[in-house]
Write a protein that holds these residues in place. Structure first.
Motif, mmCIF file in Angstrom:
data_model
loop_
_atom_site.group_PDB
_atom_site.id
_atom_site.type_symbol
_atom_site.label_atom_id
_atom_site.label_comp_id
_atom_site.label_asym_id
_atom_site.label_seq_id
_atom_site.Cartn_x
_atom_site.Cartn_y
_atom_site.Cartn_z
ATOM 1 N N ILE A 94 -10.529 61.282 13.240
ATOM 2 C CA ILE A 94 -9.281 60.608 12.870
ATOM 3 C C ILE A 94 -9.563 59.158 12.460
ATOM 4 N N GLY A 95 -10.541 58.530 13.115
ATOM 5 C CA GLY A 95 -10.921 57.178 12.722
ATOM 6 C C GLY A 95 -11.537 57.162 11.336
ATOM 7 N N ILE A 96 -12.419 58.118 11.062
ATOM 8 C CA ILE A 96 -13.032 58.219 9.735
ATOM 9 C C ILE A 96 -11.965 58.534 8.694
ATOM 10 N N THR A 97 -11.026 59.399 9.046
ATOM 11 C CA THR A 97 -9.917 59.712 8.140
ATOM 12 C C THR A 97 -9.132 58.444 7.805
ATOM 13 N N THR A 98 -8.917 57.612 8.810
ATOM 14 C CA THR A 98 -8.175 56.359 8.601
ATOM 15 C C THR A 98 -8.870 55.486 7.564
ATOM 16 N N ILE A 99 -10.176 55.321 7.717
ATOM 17 C CA ILE A 99 -10.936 54.448 6.812
ATOM 18 C C ILE A 99 -10.963 55.020 5.397
ATOM 19 N N LEU A 100 -11.229 56.314 5.269
ATOM 20 C CA LEU A 100 -11.298 56.918 3.938
ATOM 21 C C LEU A 100 -9.918 56.980 3.280
ATOM 22 N N ALA A 101 -8.880 57.223 4.074
ATOM 23 C CA ALA A 101 -7.522 57.218 3.520
ATOM 24 C C ALA A 101 -7.158 55.818 3.027
ATOM 25 N N CYS A 102 -7.614 54.795 3.745
ATOM 26 C CA CYS A 102 -7.405 53.414 3.290
ATOM 27 C C CYS A 102 -8.085 53.182 1.947
ATOM 28 N N ALA A 103 -9.287 53.749 1.781
ATOM 29 C CA ALA A 103 -10.010 53.586 0.518
ATOM 30 C C ALA A 103 -9.234 54.214 -0.636
ATOM 31 N N VAL A 104 -8.658 55.394 -0.394
ATOM 32 C CA VAL A 104 -7.885 56.058 -1.445
ATOM 33 C C VAL A 104 -6.599 55.292 -1.731
ATOM 34 N N PHE A 105 -5.905 54.898 -0.664
ATOM 35 C CA PHE A 105 -4.645 54.171 -0.841
ATOM 36 C C PHE A 105 -4.888 52.819 -1.523
ATOM 37 N N ALA A 106 -6.062 52.227 -1.253
ATOM 38 C CA ALA A 106 -6.406 50.945 -1.871
ATOM 39 C C ALA A 106 -6.506 51.055 -3.381
ATOM 40 N N SER A 107 -6.879 52.230 -3.874
ATOM 41 C CA SER A 107 -7.021 52.407 -5.320
ATOM 42 C C SER A 107 -5.670 52.515 -6.012
ATOM 43 N N ILE A 108 -4.602 52.294 -5.255
ATOM 44 C CA ILE A 108 -3.251 52.334 -5.813
ATOM 45 C C ILE A 108 -2.561 50.981 -5.669
ATOM 46 N N THR A 109 -2.771 50.301 -4.527
ATOM 47 C CA THR A 109 -1.993 49.093 -4.238
ATOM 48 C C THR A 109 -2.739 47.791 -4.468
ATOM 49 N N TYR A 136 -9.946 51.218 19.817
ATOM 50 C CA TYR A 136 -10.651 51.919 18.734
ATOM 51 C C TYR A 136 -9.705 52.183 17.574
ATOM 52 N N ALA A 137 -8.495 52.641 17.883
ATOM 53 C CA ALA A 137 -7.525 52.958 16.838
ATOM 54 C C ALA A 137 -7.148 51.722 16.035
ATOM 55 N N GLY A 138 -6.867 50.625 16.731
ATOM 56 C CA GLY A 138 -6.491 49.395 16.043
ATOM 57 C C GLY A 138 -7.623 48.840 15.205
ATOM 58 N N ALA A 139 -8.861 48.895 15.734
ATOM 59 C CA ALA A 139 -10.012 48.364 14.992
ATOM 60 C C ALA A 139 -10.287 49.187 13.740
ATOM 61 N N ALA A 140 -10.169 50.507 13.834
ATOM 62 C CA ALA A 140 -10.403 51.363 12.667
ATOM 63 C C ALA A 140 -9.374 51.094 11.575
ATOM 64 N N ALA A 141 -8.110 50.932 11.974
ATOM 65 C CA ALA A 141 -7.055 50.677 10.987
ATOM 66 C C ALA A 141 -7.219 49.305 10.346
ATOM 67 N N MET A 182 -19.190 50.376 0.982
ATOM 68 C CA MET A 182 -18.505 49.771 2.127
ATOM 69 C C MET A 182 -17.743 50.836 2.916
ATOM 70 N N ALA A 183 -17.046 51.732 2.221
ATOM 71 C CA ALA A 183 -16.302 52.794 2.902
ATOM 72 C C ALA A 183 -17.246 53.689 3.696
ATOM 73 N N ALA A 184 -18.425 53.997 3.113
ATOM 74 C CA ALA A 184 -19.407 54.837 3.802
ATOM 75 C C ALA A 184 -19.951 54.128 5.043
ATOM 76 N N ALA A 185 -20.244 52.826 4.910
ATOM 77 C CA ALA A 185 -20.788 52.063 6.043
ATOM 78 C C ALA A 185 -19.776 51.968 7.180
ATOM 79 N N LEU A 186 -18.528 51.730 6.850
ATOM 80 C CA LEU A 186 -17.482 51.632 7.877
ATOM 81 C C LEU A 186 -17.219 52.989 8.534
ATOM 82 N N SER A 187 -17.274 54.053 7.730
ATOM 83 C CA SER A 187 -17.085 55.401 8.281
ATOM 84 C C SER A 187 -18.216 55.758 9.235
ATOM 85 N N PHE A 188 -19.441 55.389 8.867
ATOM 86 C CA PHE A 188 -20.594 55.653 9.737
ATOM 87 C C PHE A 188 -20.466 54.872 11.043
ATOM 88 N N THR A 189 -19.980 53.629 10.950
ATOM 89 C CA THR A 189 -19.768 52.818 12.154
ATOM 90 C C THR A 189 -18.711 53.458 13.051
#
Length: 431
Positions: A94-109, A136-141, A182-189
């Motif tokens: 769910i944390g990785i989903t948060t980061i990758l979803a942010c990457a996708v949403f970023a390509s819009i806003t 963990y949840a707050g830091a990932a978001a 960057m998205a890959a590095a944050l997801s790995f973290t």
């Protein structure tokens, strides 16, 4: 005392008094001009108007409006569902989903704050329901939201391109590869932290099945198509970034109203108000910085800064590291757009003298400003994530340290490996 010294002292005093940045810049520059007869006072109103009269700035509020419409029109939720189906079964899924979803949403806003608010509002409660710690949840978001200013269309990149006189589309294209790394590095973290803390997979997600995944993609087709339509219109040459921002708004209205049937007139009003408020703030700051920039130019501040840096070292990589360190400090006290507006006019002439590619530097600057979104006392993303997770900003600022380390390593890689940010613009003919 020189006109620049007067302006800098006045600006520093006004900052200490708590004045907004636009007011401090305008008043400080006006005081400097009033105490000297070097430049005419007409420079004040002409500079303020020049700062307001920049057409490409329209793209920023329009992308913000589009992001608000997509959040309220259920597009964000559908994007999250697609990403969750892909990586949800991993440790910390769910944390990785948060980061990758942010990457996708970023390509819009193109906005970090909008990204962490839109995605975090959905994913932080989901993580806490699945026994992930609130920290963990707050830091990932908070960390995932920083990608919002790196992956195009990025609002800071639009501002940088306007001030540095480089192609906005070129800057957008330069952000793709660093954004992916960057998205890959944050997801790995996020995966490492989840593994260490025993935060397992998203139990609501079944084992990965290509058929099921394609089914979810088909259900979310119109939402996923948003990215292709917005960015595709820019890189195909069918639309300028400003026109693409309008396309994003119209597409969000279509999907929200016709396809998902989730938008209401109140949602549209709230989204428009977000765009109007941001537009007003940006144009006032740009106008004030244009006025202050006239004084910097007259006093040859960029030339002096370049000479000082060269006196330390002529290694452009080391000079870029000094600038990154400066941006880290500024990011603690200044909002990202304000930092870009203030620093860019001073540093762009320095880049030319030191033979530093302005597009490459622009990407590094935006990446350094990402860290500023996570460092108090300013740390905008921390405050948004703190509200969502119920964790204090102080505790959250400690939880994001592993992510800041990962971000710093990616920044260093980009500084020393210039093709990461220039290979795509060169291929597309922008370098």
């Amino acid at each position: 005392m020189s006109i620049l010294s007067i302006a800098l002292i006045a600006m520093f005093v006004l900052f200490l008094l708590g004045l907004p940045i636009y007011a401090a810049l305008t008043i400080a520059a006006s005081i400097a001009l009033l105490t000297s007869d070097i430049l005419p006072l007409s420079v004040i109103h002409s500079s303020l108007f020049d700062g307001l009269n920049i057409f490409p700035l329209l793209a920023i509020p329009c992308f913000i409006v589009a992001g608000g419409l997509m959040e309220r029109g259920n597009i964000t939720n559908q994007i999250i569902n697609v990403v969750r189906a892909l990586v949800g079964r991993l440790y910390g899924g769910i944390g990785i989903t948060t980061i990758l979803a942010c990457a996708v949403f970023a390509s819009i806003t193109g906005s970090a704050t909008s990204t962490v608010a839109a995605v975090g509002a959905i994913m932080v409660p989901a993580m806490m329901r699945n026994n992930y710690s609130p920290r963990y949840a707050g830091a990932a978001a908070a960390t995932g939201g920083t990608i919002g200013i790196l992956i195009p269309p990025s609002n800071p990149m639009i501002l940088y391109a306007i001030i540095a006189n480089v192609s906005i589309t070129g800057m957008f294209s330069a952000g793709f590869l660093p954004g992916a790394i960057m998205a890959a590095a944050l997801s790995f973290t996020a995966w490492l932290l989840a593994k260490r803390n025993g935060f397992k997979a998203d139990e609501s997600v079944e084992s990965f099945s290509l058929k099921a995944f394609l089914g979810i993609c088909r259900q979310s087709f119109f939402s996923l198509a948003t990215v292709v339509i917005v960015l595709g219109s820019i890189y195909s040459g069918l639309a300028t970034p400003v026109e693409a921002s309008i396309v994003a708004v119209l597409w969000a209205l279509f999907v929200g109203f016709v396809v998902n049937r989730s938008l209401t007139l109140r949602d549209i009003y709230d989204s428009l108000m977000e765009g109007v408020m941001l537009c007003g703030a940006i144009t006032i700051i740009v106008g004030a910085s244009t006025l202050f920039g006239k004084i910097l130019t007259y006093e040859e501040a960029p030339t002096r800064l370049a000479a000082f840096m060269v006196s330390i070292t002529d290694n452009k990589h080391f000079i870029m590291l000094l600038i990154v360190a400066l941006l880290y400090v500024l990011g603690m006290f200044m909002e990202t757009l304000a930092t870009v507006i203030l620093v860019t006019p001073v540093l762009v002439p320095v880049l030319a003298q030191l033979d530093i590619n302005p597009i490459h530097f622009g990407v590094v600057m935006v990446m350094a400003n990402e860290v500023g979104l996570l460092t108090p006392p300013m740390g905008v993303n921390l405050f948004v994530a703190s509200r969502l997770s119920g964790v204090s900003v102080e505790r959250l600022s400690i939880s994001v340290l592993p992510y800041i380390l990962a971000m710093t390593l990616v920044i260093l890689l980009t500084v020393f490996c210039e093709p990461i940010s220039t290979i795509i613009p060169t291929w597309l003919g922008f370098n």
